[in-house]
Design an enzyme around this catalytic site. Structure first.
Site, mmCIF file in Angstrom:
data_model
loop_
_atom_site.group_PDB
_atom_site.id
_atom_site.type_symbol
_atom_site.label_atom_id
_atom_site.label_comp_id
_atom_site.label_asym_id
_atom_site.label_seq_id
_atom_site.Cartn_x
_atom_site.Cartn_y
_atom_site.Cartn_z
ATOM 1 N N ASP A 37 17.079 35.413 -41.248
ATOM 2 C CA ASP A 37 16.412 34.227 -42.765
ATOM 3 C C ASP A 37 17.286 34.163 -43.385
ATOM 4 O O ASP A 37 17.375 33.920 -44.859
ATOM 5 C CB ASP A 37 14.711 34.693 -43.448
ATOM 6 C CG ASP A 37 13.754 34.346 -41.809
ATOM 7 O OD1 ASP A 37 14.322 34.489 -40.990
ATOM 8 O OD2 ASP A 37 12.756 34.856 -42.068
ATOM 9 N N LYS A 123 31.047 22.131 -3.490
ATOM 10 C CA LYS A 123 30.602 21.158 -4.277
ATOM 11 C C LYS A 123 28.906 21.223 -4.626
ATOM 12 O O LYS A 123 27.870 22.136 -4.045
ATOM 13 C CB LYS A 123 30.172 19.793 -3.703
ATOM 14 C CG LYS A 123 29.804 18.497 -4.335
ATOM 15 C CD LYS A 123 30.029 17.198 -3.517
ATOM 16 C CE LYS A 123 30.042 16.120 -4.112
ATOM 17 N NZ LYS A 123 28.271 15.975 -4.243
ATOM 18 N N GLU A 184 28.418 20.957 -13.263
ATOM 19 C CA GLU A 184 27.258 20.467 -12.646
ATOM 20 C C GLU A 184 25.786 21.689 -13.290
ATOM 21 O O GLU A 184 25.839 23.452 -13.146
ATOM 22 C CB GLU A 184 27.605 21.335 -11.423
ATOM 23 C CG GLU A 184 26.163 19.972 -9.975
ATOM 24 C CD GLU A 184 26.793 18.461 -9.991
ATOM 25 O OE1 GLU A 184 27.886 18.163 -10.830
ATOM 26 O OE2 GLU A 184 25.861 18.042 -9.137
ATOM 27 N N LYS A 302 40.509 18.882 -4.972
ATOM 28 C CA LYS A 302 40.904 18.323 -6.071
ATOM 29 C C LYS A 302 42.343 18.652 -6.052
ATOM 30 O O LYS A 302 42.610 20.228 -5.808
ATOM 31 C CB LYS A 302 40.361 18.894 -7.544
ATOM 32 C CG LYS A 302 39.354 18.177 -7.155
ATOM 33 C CD LYS A 302 38.456 19.596 -8.761
ATOM 34 C CE LYS A 302 37.175 19.336 -9.257
ATOM 35 N NZ LYS A 302 36.493 19.730 -10.077
ATOM 36 N N LYS A 326 31.663 16.418 2.875
ATOM 37 C CA LYS A 326 30.186 16.582 2.831
ATOM 38 C C LYS A 326 29.570 17.389 4.105
ATOM 39 O O LYS A 326 30.182 17.076 4.812
ATOM 40 C CB LYS A 326 29.169 15.483 2.945
ATOM 41 C CG LYS A 326 29.129 14.524 1.375
ATOM 42 C CD LYS A 326 27.367 15.160 0.818
ATOM 43 C CE LYS A 326 27.021 14.371 -0.549
ATOM 44 N NZ LYS A 326 25.927 13.793 -0.150
HETATM 45 S S1 IVH Z 1 34.249 16.315 -9.409
HETATM 46 C C1 IVH Z 1 35.471 11.832 -10.652
HETATM 47 N N1 IVH Z 1 33.582 19.032 -8.743
HETATM 48 O O1 IVH Z 1 29.717 15.828 -6.935
HETATM 49 C C2 IVH Z 1 34.707 13.143 -10.301
HETATM 50 N N2 IVH Z 1 32.180 16.965 -9.014
HETATM 51 O O2 IVH Z 1 29.947 13.184 -5.374
HETATM 52 C C3 IVH Z 1 35.054 14.706 -10.354
HETATM 53 N N3 IVH Z 1 30.219 18.228 -8.029
HETATM 54 O O3 IVH Z 1 29.362 13.807 -9.882
HETATM 55 C C4 IVH Z 1 33.703 15.371 -10.118
HETATM 56 N N4 IVH Z 1 29.904 20.048 -7.757
HETATM 57 O O4 IVH Z 1 28.287 15.694 -9.929
HETATM 58 C C5 IVH Z 1 33.597 18.206 -8.960
HETATM 59 N N5 IVH Z 1 33.078 21.056 -7.898
HETATM 60 C C6 IVH Z 1 33.040 20.197 -7.528
HETATM 61 C C7 IVH Z 1 31.473 19.425 -8.360
HETATM 62 C C8 IVH Z 1 31.237 17.836 -7.923
HETATM 63 C C9 IVH Z 1 29.369 19.002 -8.165
HETATM 64 C C10 IVH Z 1 29.226 16.736 -8.457
HETATM 65 C C11 IVH Z 1 29.264 16.055 -9.431
HETATM 66 C C12 IVH Z 1 29.468 14.484 -9.328
HETATM 67 C C13 IVH Z 1 29.221 14.452 -7.383
HETATM 68 C C14 IVH Z 1 30.299 13.272 -6.434
#
Ligand code: IVH
Length: 683
Positions: A37, A123, A184, A302, A326
């Protein structure tokens, strides 16, 4: 004192305010102070003294102007500095090959294209979150929202343990002052199982999956509740809000830097150099993913060379430098031991399969939905059969097939009940659909109970503490029959129930009282009109000012609304055509339940000062609706056609005749970039 001196004082005051707010949060919300404090008072007094000396620099949100900590009652809508896009989905390796081909074609420079690599991440099936840090302090957390605006959930985000509230700033990192981190939020499977166990002990509705549980937890009005839910965060993007060339770090380097700053990143990412490596990674995680303590529903691939991201660009939906894959749902075989019939809130009788327990997608499955009798006939499902089950979107298991080679000789077809399993009334089949119904709409105990359960549910009136166990006691003791009766309950009625304490009874009364002020959309959904889900309820609520107007709407009126089809319109008309339903609504009104549309004020600032805007052509970053929303939220007015009263025309790609008309009238024409600059919006 010179201007630069003053600027330094201002920076000092800002840093002190950030530190004080941080420590107030640790003290009031986390119950976990980081300093004594005394040390807190030193910071506070230092700020107070500076404010005394420089009253012109006092910020309206300074901690000296607000005592302690007050939770906000609503989440503010805040524009993202750059849109939060989604990802395109690949469903096969061929789709991924195609994505790589497109990148190679676009780049078209052999020196560059030879050295491309792909950072392949898992993901995470959670909710995307954007975090802003200023001078190393966490200052804002936004949900994705509609991608252009997010909801300000800063207070809740600060309760997530593995999100740094203050960044580690390694010497070498040479970090800018303003950074944004995206990633996330998820609920670990162990925390999810524990939460559902607790809910089940209280007889409350369980969350269907960790993702729904995270969403519910993140949007709590009181951060103390979020804190209890044990959410976690994986970071995957780092942006420099001070610089113009934000994507200067390759994706693997971004992950490395994020970890240095104190974030957790999902550790199983891999730098792949070709499709074959991506495929191997994918095959490995498709089967191994259930061993993780979080749900992953696929991969994100990516382009690692982030300096090319801007060049490749994005559509208004997704970037061209990343794609999602997916995983297909996992399937398992098991034995169908018996079938029971359940009566839903609208009287529909649904067969439910009782299965020999089997582990599917990480959890033990004992029951599966059979949808309706037609499905049973189509698949010729029999008790004793070996059936194939899968989780639709990895949520609710469904029977998708029968292994006929394993059929037993004495298997018998499933017969539909001719009387309701709950009230014994005759069962009928509706001509227009394949469902069977219990006809005793008003008195069937099962229907009544299901209607009450639906009414109090989280997405409906959100009345806490009234789980199905308590509701069934209230029904069997004739204390409650319709949803309006809930508001006639008093504390003594509730406290008289077996195993109900005074405190719980008080909480339920408070929750019932609070629910009277819910907005119209939640009430419409809560009524349980056939085919009217929460989204449809929201559409209806935005078109009608109150329940009375909705109840009088004609079939044509309803069908003219975008998103409302003839089947829904018919069901809505039927619902309001029944005197019993209208009586319940009248009763709700007399009992003080809000039946009006409480318009939300989403004004962010008044930069646009009532100026009028028209849009022509296509914008790269926003859809037409998003642009209109942005304009209104900044105090402007969005119009459809050009007149001499219009102040600005925003001209996107392929502008139409509006451009010429505007030019003739001398109206200012803005391109997309100029429009963004007007709003201080970054890509
Ligand atoms: S990159 C430009 N990386 O998946 C958007 N997204 O289907 C780039 N997500 O809205 C997102 N894991 O909420 C990215 N390793 C990851 C991810 C991820 C989960 C989610 C995210 C996004 C959604 C897209």
């Amino acid at each position: 004192m010179t201007i630069t001196d003053l600027a330094q004082v201002k920076d000092k005051m800002k840093a002190l305010s950030q530190a004080i707010r941080h420590h107030q949060f640790c003290y009031y919300i986390l119950d976990n102070p980081e300093i004594s404090d005394f040390e807190f008072d030193v910071l506070f007094n230092e700020l107070k003294n500076l404010e005394l000396k420089y009253p012109q620099l006092i910020a309206t949100d300074s901690p000296t102007q607000n005592v302690g900590y007050t939770p906000s009652s609503d989440f503010k809508q805040v524009p993202h500095l750059r849109p939060m896009l989604s990802l395109d989905n690949a469903t096969s390796m061929a789709d991924i090959a195609n994505y790589i081909q497109k990148i190679l074609k676009n780049i078209d420079d052999p020196n560059l294209s030879h050295n491309l690599s792909y950072l392949t991440e898992l993901k995470i099936d959670g909710l995307s979150l954007s975090l802003r840090y200023e001078n190393g302090f966490l200052t804002q957390g936004l949900t994705r929202g509609n991608g252009v605006y997010g909801e300000d959930i800063t207070m809740n985000v600060k309760t997530i343990k593995n999100i740094p509230k203050i960044l580690n700033r390694p010497e070498k990192a040479n970090l800018p002052n303003n950074i944004e981190v995206r990633g996330e939020v998820y609920m670990p499977i162990s925390a999810f199982n524990k939460l559902n166990e607790e809910l089940s002990q209280k007889g409350e509705k369980l969350f269907a999956n960790p993702r729904n549980a995270s969403a519910g937890s993140l949007r709590q009005k009181d951060p103390k509740l979020t804190l209890k839910r044990n959410l976690a965060f994986f970071a995957y993007f780092l942006f420099d809000n001070d610089a113009t060339n934000e994507f200067s770090y390759n994706q693997d380097k971004q992950l490395e830097m994020l970890q240095q700053l104190g974030f957790d990143c999902e550790p199983n990412f891999k730098l792949c150099h070709n499709l074959n490596e991506i495929e191997n990674f994918c095959n490995h995680w498709q089967s191994q993913r259930f061993k993780l303590n979080y749900q992953t529903d696929g991969l994100v691939i990516k382009l690692n060379q982030a300096s090319l991201w801007n060049y490749l660009g994005s559509t208004s939906h997704s970037p061209r430098w990343a794609i999602a894959f997916k995983f297909p749902p996992e399937q398992k075989s098991t034995t169908l031991e018996s079938v029971t019939f359940e009566v839903g809130r609208t009287g529909v009788i649904t067969p439910v399969a009782n299965l020999k327990p089997v582990v599917l997608a990480g959890s033990t499955v004992k029951r599966a939905t059979l949808h309706n009798y037609d499905q049973i006939k189509r698949l010729d499902i029999r008790v004793g059969d070996t059936v194939v089950i899968e989780k639709a979107g990895d949520v609710i298991p469904a029977i998708v097939g029968v292994d006929l080679s394993k059929r037993l000789n004495d298997s018998t077809p499933i017969e539909y009940p001719i009387r309701c399993p709950s009230c014994q009334s005759p069962v009928v089949q509706n001509d227009s659909d394949v469902a069977y119904y219990c006809t005793n709409f008003n008195f069937c105990p099962s229907q009544k109970l299901r209607r009450l359960e639906h009414f109090v549910g989280r997405e409906a009136m959100n009345i806490e503490g009234l789980g199905s166990t308590i509701l069934s006691k209230l029904v069997s003791q004739n204390l409650v029959s319709s949803v309006a009766d809930l508001y006639k309950l008093n504390q003594e009625d509730l406290a008289s129930l077996e195993r109900m304490g005074v405190k719980s009874a008080q909480n339920i009364m408070a929750s019932l009282e609070k629910s009277k002020h819910n907005d119209l959309a939640h009430l419409i959904f809560a009524l349980g009109i056939r085919h009217v889900g929460l989204n449809t309820a929201k559409i209806l609520a935005s078109h009608y000012n109150n329940m009375a107007d909705l109840s009088k709407a004609s079939q044509e009126d309803l069908e003219s609304i975008e998103g409302i089809g003839p089947i829904m319109a018919k069901a809505i008309k039927e619902y309001f055509g029944l005197a019993d339903n209208l009586n319940i609504i009248n009763e709700l009104e007399k009992l003080g339940v809000n039946l009006n549309n409480l318009k939300q004020n989403s004004l962010i600032d008044n930069t646009l000062d009532n100026k009028t805007f028209v849009l022509t052509g296509q914008l790269k970053s926003f859809t037409r609706n998003q642009a209109a929303e942005l304009i209104t939220a900044h105090g402007g007015v969005f119009k459809d056609s050009i007149t001499n009263k219009i102040d600005y025309l925003i001209a996107g790609d392929k502008p139409g005749s509006k451009l010429l008309k505007a030019q003739k009238l001398g109206i200012i024409v803005l391109n997309e970039q100029e429009f963004k600059e007007l709003l201080d919006y970054k890509d």
